[in-house]
Design an enzyme around this catalytic site. Structure first.
Site, short mmCIF file in Angstrom:
data_model
loop_
_atom_site.label_atom_id
_atom_site.label_comp_id
_atom_site.label_asym_id
_atom_site.label_seq_id
_atom_site.Cartn_x
_atom_site.Cartn_y
_atom_site.Cartn_z
CE LYS A 90 43.02 45.96 36.61
NZ LYS A 90 42.81 47.17 35.76
CD GLU A 112 48.53 42.84 42.29
OE1 GLU A 112 48.36 41.88 43.07
OE2 GLU A 112 48.00 42.90 41.16
CB SER A 378 39.66 47.51 29.25
OG SER A 378 40.28 48.78 29.15
C1 LIG Z 1 43.76 47.67 34.92
C2 LIG Z 1 43.17 48.13 33.66
C3 LIG Z 1 43.78 47.86 32.40
C4 LIG Z 1 45.11 47.17 32.28
O1 LIG Z 1 45.19 45.89 32.77
P1 LIG Z 1 45.26 44.59 31.84
O2 LIG Z 1 45.56 43.50 32.78
O3 LIG Z 1 46.35 44.82 30.82
O4 LIG Z 1 43.95 44.46 31.18
C5 LIG Z 1 43.13 48.25 31.26
N1 LIG Z 1 41.95 48.91 31.30
C6 LIG Z 1 41.33 49.21 32.46
C7 LIG Z 1 40.03 49.94 32.44
C8 LIG Z 1 41.93 48.83 33.68
O5 LIG Z 1 41.32 49.13 34.83
#
Ligand SMILES: *Cc1c(COP(=O)(O)O)cnc(C)c1O
Length: 406
Positions: A90, A112, A378
């Protein structure tokens, strides 16, 4: 040429656009007219790249997971977004948007947040840039994600608990949009995913596209070709997926597989499988697939992972699914949990629960020995330790009980 990228009116096929109240028209137009020019300018690129390198810690490694590969009979690379500052992808987006906000002369930042991950990433860059930061968060989420609330406050942000609706992400987003309507001239709204009115989905995808830019270089070094056979990512709003596929989206040699949260099962009434269950509708300024009842009322999504329970989906992803460019798999809570434990024991990496949904895909595809897979991790699992511990204890108890019966 056919493309899955956004067109000049802000649409991906029939999805996208900017469905906004009149009062925001000037703000959104200003943003639309500024973002491309700024993002592509030399001075922005220099500052953005320097922060990604020295502050976020990029490039993130592309790691060949040997034991995981052995288990699934193919070559699996993990794109390690979990190693970024603040623990997820993020921050790539918030660093970019705060630089844009500053160039636009804005002084007040709003955001948000659901689980608090985007809130923390926003509060982080606001501290860095000395900007005022207000984060809207559903009251339910404030209570269940208190550690992130404390982080945001320590970073100097004001967290405003939202008590309308179900008191979760959708309501926090509505409240942030309401704030923006009241302060259109000095306020910049940092959206956390590839959602919202055009140009947000495209802007967030571009800022996250550093992920696939790096994959290209890293794969060339490691495999002698710059593309994988499969790209796998989880989708909440779609930003880590968009970043992972950005430079491959029109390259049909690359199969794209996206994992959405099946919760307790697609048809259980407790899931966040928006692409499977959603119908066409408008949410937070974009035309996309929305989980809704027959009256068009938005249905509350559920997932064990707080980052995946958004009732909409980015318009880019709705279009990829509609045209069968991407395969969409629904991974339920139990599958994600067991994939998280598997990665931890095979590779010594505790993944975020969201990322564990992407890992859950590995079980569902028959790979060939020579297949090269890139899976985006992610985020890291520190924030999910309570859920993991609970699930582990539950399994232990169940095993003990069955031992007793035997
Ligand atoms: C917020 C988040 C997501 C989901 O958000 P996307 O916009 O779909 O990427 C996925 N993995 C992690 C670790 C997150 O913090």
């Amino acid at each position: 040429m056919k493309t899955y990228q956004v067109n000049e009116n802000g649409y991906y096929g029939e999805f996208g656009g900017a469905y906004i109240p009149e009062i925001l028209h000037r703000c959104v137009t200003e943003l639309k007219e500024t973002y491309l020019q700024t993002l592509e300018s030399e001075s922005f690129r220099r500052e953005y790249e320097e922060l990604l390198r020295d502050y976020v810690g990029r490039p993130s490694p592309l790691y060949l997971a040997r034991r995981l590969s052995g288990k699934y009979g193919c070559r699996i690379y993990l794109k390690r977004e979990d190693l970024n500052h603040t623990g997820a992808h993020k921050i790539n987006n918030t660093v970019g948007q705060i630089l844009l906000a500053r160039r636009m002369g804005k002084t007040r930042i709003i955001a948000e947040t659901g689980a608090g991950q985007h809130g923390v990433a926003t509060a982080t860059v606001c501290a860095l840039m000395n900007m005022e930061c207000i984060v809207y968060m559903g009251k339910t989420d404030v209570e269940r994600q208190y550690a992130n609330v404390q982080k945001m406050e320590m970073l100097g942000a004001s967290v405003i608990p939202v008590t309308s609706g179900n008191r979760t992400l959708k309501d926090a987003t509505n409240e942030a949009i309401r704030d923006w309507c009241c302060h259109p001239s000095d306020t910049y709204y940092i959206i956390g995913s590839t959602v919202g009115p055009h140009p947000y989905p495209d802007m967030v995808a571009r800022l996250q596209s550093v992920i696939s830019e790096e994959i290209k270089k890293q794969l060339t070094e490691k495999e002698g070709r710059d593309y994988p056979d499969y790209l796998i990512a989880c989708v909440g709003g779609g930003s880590n997926a968009a970043g992972s596929i950005y430079h491959y989206i029109d390259d049909e040699r690359v199969k794209i597989v996206l994992a959405e949260a099946g919760g307790k099962g697609i048809h259980s009434g407790m899931s966040a499988a928006t692409i499977h269950l959603g119908k066409r509708g408008i949410i937070h300024g974009a035309r996309t697939l929305v989980m809704q009842n027959e009256d068009g009322q938005i249905e509350e999504p559920y997932s064990i992972s707080a980052g995946l329970d958004y009732p909409g989906i980015g318009p880019m992803h709705a279009n990829l699914s509609e045209n069968k460019r991407a395969g969409i798999l629904s991974i339920n809570d139990e599958e994600a949990l067991s994939a998280a434990f598997e990665l931890t024991r095979l590779e010594g990496i505790i993944p975020a629960l969201e990322s564990a949904h992407a890992l859950g895909v590995l079980n569902k595809i028959q790979f060939k020995t020579n297949d090269v897979i890139v899976l985006t991790l992610s985020g890291r699992g520190d924030k999910d330790m309570n859920t993991y511990i609970e699930s582990n204890n539950k399994n232990k108890t169940e095993n003990n009980n069955s031992n007793n019966i035997v």
